[in-house]
Design a protein around this motif. Sequence first.
Motif, PDB file in Angstrom:
ATOM      1  N   HIS A  32      11.412  -0.347   1.590  1.00 27.37           N
ATOM      2  CA  HIS A  32      10.893  -0.593   2.939  1.00 27.37           C
ATOM      3  C   HIS A  32       9.673  -1.515   2.947  1.00 27.37           C
ATOM      4  O   HIS A  32       8.927  -1.545   3.927  1.00 27.37           O
ATOM      5  N   ALA A  33       9.452  -2.267   1.876  1.00 28.14           N
ATOM      6  CA  ALA A  33       8.326  -3.200   1.826  1.00 28.14           C
ATOM      7  C   ALA A  33       8.680  -4.479   2.578  1.00 28.14           C
ATOM      8  O   ALA A  33       9.852  -4.833   2.717  1.00 28.14           O
ATOM      9  N   VAL A  45       4.851  -5.025  -5.306  1.00 33.18           N
ATOM     10  CA  VAL A  45       4.525  -4.605  -3.945  1.00 33.18           C
ATOM     11  C   VAL A  45       4.989  -3.157  -3.810  1.00 33.18           C
ATOM     12  O   VAL A  45       6.164  -2.867  -4.001  1.00 33.18           O
ATOM     13  N   PRO A  46       4.085  -2.212  -3.507  1.00 32.12           N
ATOM     14  CA  PRO A  46       4.478  -0.798  -3.427  1.00 32.12           C
ATOM     15  C   PRO A  46       5.398  -0.505  -2.247  1.00 32.12           C
ATOM     16  O   PRO A  46       5.529  -1.321  -1.323  1.00 32.12           O
ATOM     17  N   ASP A  47       6.019   0.672  -2.273  1.00 38.99           N
ATOM     18  CA  ASP A  47       6.856   1.118  -1.167  1.00 38.99           C
ATOM     19  C   ASP A  47       6.045   1.145   0.129  1.00 38.99           C
ATOM     20  O   ASP A  47       4.858   1.483   0.109  1.00 38.99           O
ATOM     21  N   TYR A  48       6.691   0.792   1.235  1.00 38.82           N
ATOM     22  CA  TYR A  48       6.103   0.860   2.589  1.00 38.82           C
ATOM     23  C   TYR A  48       4.850  -0.009   2.745  1.00 38.82           C
ATOM     24  O   TYR A  48       3.945   0.338   3.486  1.00 38.82           O
ATOM     25  N   ALA A  49       4.812  -1.153   2.052  1.00 40.69           N
ATOM     26  CA  ALA A  49       3.652  -2.044   2.137  1.00 40.69           C
ATOM     27  C   ALA A  49       4.041  -3.366   2.782  1.00 40.69           C
ATOM     28  O   ALA A  49       5.191  -3.788   2.719  1.00 40.69           O
ATOM     29  N   VAL A  50       3.054  -4.021   3.393  1.00 38.12           N
ATOM     30  CA  VAL A  50       3.231  -5.362   3.942  1.00 38.12           C
ATOM     31  C   VAL A  50       2.344  -6.285   3.114  1.00 38.12           C
ATOM     32  O   VAL A  50       1.139  -6.066   3.017  1.00 38.12           O
ATOM     33  N   ALA A  51       2.959  -7.311   2.504  1.00 34.62           N
ATOM     34  CA  ALA A  51       2.216  -8.241   1.651  1.00 34.62           C
ATOM     35  C   ALA A  51       2.434  -9.665   2.145  1.00 34.62           C
ATOM     36  O   ALA A  51       3.560 -10.071   2.437  1.00 34.62           O
ATOM     37  N   ASP A  63       3.680   3.616   7.881  1.00 36.73           N
ATOM     38  CA  ASP A  63       3.806   5.064   7.969  1.00 36.73           C
ATOM     39  C   ASP A  63       5.240   5.456   7.610  1.00 36.73           C
ATOM     40  O   ASP A  63       6.161   5.191   8.377  1.00 36.73           O
ATOM     41  N   LYS A  64       5.431   6.070   6.450  1.00 34.68           N
ATOM     42  CA  LYS A  64       6.798   6.335   5.986  1.00 34.68           C
ATOM     43  C   LYS A  64       7.523   7.389   6.807  1.00 34.68           C
ATOM     44  O   LYS A  64       8.747   7.459   6.772  1.00 34.68           O
ATOM     45  N   GLU A  65       6.826   8.184   7.611  1.00 31.86           N
ATOM     46  CA  GLU A  65       7.490   9.152   8.482  1.00 31.86           C
ATOM     47  C   GLU A  65       8.283   8.468   9.604  1.00 31.86           C
ATOM     48  O   GLU A  65       9.146   9.066  10.213  1.00 31.86           O
ATOM     49  N   LYS A  66       7.988   7.201   9.889  1.00 31.13           N
ATOM     50  CA  LYS A  66       8.686   6.478  10.947  1.00 31.13           C
ATOM     51  C   LYS A  66      10.017   5.886  10.488  1.00 31.13           C
ATOM     52  O   LYS A  66      10.731   5.309  11.298  1.00 31.13           O
TER      53      LYS A  66
END
Length: 70
Positions: A32-33, A45-51, A63-66
């Motif tokens: 989900h990056a 690039v880690p999970d759930y990150a924007v780079a 927010d990974k709950e979304k």
Amino acid sequence: MCTLTCKPVLIREYAWVGAGATILPGVCIGRHAIVGAGSVVTKDVPDYAVAVGNPAKVIKMLDKEKFQED
């Protein structure tokens, strides 16, 4: 004859890589990056990150709950 070997690029599930982005060998794009268009990714690039940027830097964590999981 010369043989060139490179480390693979790993792009995990549901990652999004923008147009014109460059990912260097051996880099992992997390689940989900998001990698911005035209970015040059030199580090994982880690999970759930924007780079974004050159070199790409993490500017936001999502927010990974979304996200709906399978």
